[in-house]
Motif scaffolding. Structure first.
Motif, PDB file in Angstrom:
ATOM      1  N   HIS A   1       0.836  -1.193   0.000  1.00 19.70           N
ATOM      2  CA  HIS A   1       0.000   0.000   0.000  1.00 19.70           C
ATOM      3  C   HIS A   1       0.872   1.245   0.000  1.00 19.70           C
ATOM      4  N   ASP A   2       0.286   2.333  -0.422  1.00 20.54           N
ATOM      5  CA  ASP A   2       0.946   3.630  -0.366  1.00 20.54           C
ATOM      6  C   ASP A   2       0.608   4.257   0.982  1.00 20.54           C
ATOM      7  N   PHE A   3       1.610   4.417   1.846  1.00 21.53           N
ATOM      8  CA  PHE A   3       1.407   4.918   3.201  1.00 21.53           C
ATOM      9  C   PHE A   3       1.707   6.408   3.336  1.00 21.53           C
ATOM     10  N   ALA A   4       1.711   7.150   2.223  1.00 21.48           N
ATOM     11  CA  ALA A   4       2.021   8.578   2.275  1.00 21.48           C
ATOM     12  C   ALA A   4       1.104   9.323   3.248  1.00 21.48           C
ATOM     13  N   GLY A  18       9.654  13.981   0.473  1.00 23.24           N
ATOM     14  CA  GLY A  18       8.729  12.871   0.319  1.00 23.24           C
ATOM     15  C   GLY A  18       8.652  12.332  -1.093  1.00 23.24           C
ATOM     16  N   ALA A  19       9.104  13.121  -2.050  1.00 25.68           N
ATOM     17  CA  ALA A  19       9.020  12.703  -3.448  1.00 25.68           C
ATOM     18  C   ALA A  19      10.259  11.942  -3.913  1.00 25.68           C
ATOM     19  N   CYS A  20      11.304  11.907  -3.082  1.00 21.28           N
ATOM     20  CA  CYS A  20      12.523  11.234  -3.516  1.00 21.28           C
ATOM     21  C   CYS A  20      12.666   9.877  -2.846  1.00 21.28           C
ATOM     22  N   GLY A  21      13.725   9.186  -3.192  1.00 19.96           N
ATOM     23  CA  GLY A  21      13.986   7.887  -2.567  1.00 19.96           C
ATOM     24  C   GLY A  21      13.094   6.817  -3.143  1.00 19.96           C
ATOM     25  N   SER A  22      12.670   5.899  -2.277  1.00 17.24           N
ATOM     26  CA  SER A  22      11.903   4.743  -2.747  1.00 17.24           C
ATOM     27  C   SER A  22      10.404   4.990  -2.751  1.00 17.24           C
ATOM     28  N   GLY A  23       9.973   6.219  -2.547  1.00 21.68           N
ATOM     29  CA  GLY A  23       8.550   6.520  -2.546  1.00 21.68           C
ATOM     30  C   GLY A  23       7.895   6.130  -1.239  1.00 21.68           C
ATOM     31  N   SER A  24       6.595   6.059  -1.235  1.00 20.32           N
ATOM     32  CA  SER A  24       5.847   5.814   0.002  1.00 20.32           C
ATOM     33  C   SER A  24       5.113   4.478   0.012  1.00 20.32           C
ATOM     34  N   LEU A  47       8.145  -4.715   9.124  1.00 17.18           N
ATOM     35  CA  LEU A  47       8.309  -4.235   7.762  1.00 17.18           C
ATOM     36  C   LEU A  47       9.737  -3.764   7.582  1.00 17.18           C
ATOM     37  N   LYS A  48      10.120  -3.569   6.362  1.00 17.73           N
ATOM     38  CA  LYS A  48      11.452  -3.061   6.064  1.00 17.73           C
ATOM     39  C   LYS A  48      11.303  -1.654   5.517  1.00 17.73           C
ATOM     40  N   GLY A  49      11.895  -0.679   6.208  1.00 21.32           N
ATOM     41  CA  GLY A  49      11.902   0.682   5.697  1.00 21.32           C
ATOM     42  C   GLY A  49      10.616   1.454   5.907  1.00 21.32           C
ATOM     43  N   ALA A  50      10.196   1.621   7.147  1.00 23.09           N
ATOM     44  CA  ALA A  50       9.012   2.432   7.442  1.00 23.09           C
ATOM     45  C   ALA A  50       9.267   3.889   7.087  1.00 23.09           C
ATOM     46  N   LEU A  51       8.224   4.589   6.709  1.00 25.96           N
ATOM     47  CA  LEU A  51       8.307   6.031   6.491  1.00 25.96           C
ATOM     48  C   LEU A  51       8.387   6.720   7.851  1.00 25.96           C
ATOM     49  N   TYR A  52       8.829   7.974   7.853  1.00 24.27           N
ATOM     50  CA  TYR A  52       8.990   8.725   9.100  1.00 24.27           C
ATOM     51  C   TYR A  52       7.645   8.828   9.839  1.00 24.27           C
ATOM     52  N   PRO A  82      -3.802   8.586  -0.853  1.00 32.04           N
ATOM     53  CA  PRO A  82      -2.981   9.217   0.175  1.00 32.04           C
ATOM     54  C   PRO A  82      -2.990  10.735   0.154  1.00 32.04           C
ATOM     55  N   SER A  83      -3.285  11.339  -0.977  1.00 30.29           N
ATOM     56  CA  SER A  83      -3.286  12.796  -1.067  1.00 30.29           C
ATOM     57  C   SER A  83      -4.422  13.416  -0.264  1.00 30.29           C
ATOM     58  N   LEU A  84      -5.372  12.605   0.195  1.00 30.94           N
ATOM     59  CA  LEU A  84      -6.506  13.124   0.963  1.00 30.94           C
ATOM     60  C   LEU A  84      -6.166  13.385   2.432  1.00 30.94           C
TER      61      LEU A  84
END
Length: 116
Positions: A1-4, A18-24, A47-52, A82-84
């Motif tokens: 899933h996209d967790f942005a 937030g737009a760089c790296g491996s995405g969300s 999980l591997k690599g949680a977002l901040y 996620p944009s919501l």
């Protein structure tokens, strides 16, 4: 899933961070709820690599669903779009036992994998 919708930008970073790296998009391998007794629970997320602050925000959202503050459909919608995200719709879980204590170890953001 996209967790942005469940991520925060680290202090001092620009929105471009937030737009760089491996995405969300992240794959959660496992979630386990452990009864700590006396009304406390511990949630372990693998999980591997949680977002901040992703894990804290997901746990906070689940607590809000349990308390009837938001519906499960709200969480599904945030994962689908996620944009919501609104600051009012997703709030981080408190560190510790919710009463300011460190009972049960609290929520620790480990972005390198494992439980957290």
């Amino acid at each position: 899933h996209d967790f942005a919708a469940f991520a925060n930008l680290p202090r001092g970073t620009s929105p471009a961070y937030g737009a760089c790296g491996s995405g969300s998009v992240r794959r959660v391998a496992a979630v386990r709820v452990v009864d700590e007794g006396d009304g406390y629970a511990r949630i372990e997320v693998l999980l591997k690599g949680a977002l901040y602050k992703m894990v804290r925000n997901v746990v906070g959202a689940l607590v809000d669903v349990g308390a009837g503050k938001v519906t499960g459909d709200t969480i599904k919608q945030l994962l689908a779009e996620p944009s919501l995200r609104s600051r009012r719709s997703v709030k981080a879980a408190p560190i510790g036992g919710g009463d300011g204590s460190r009972r049960g170890g609290g929520v620790d953001d480990h972005s390198g994998g494992g439980a957290g």
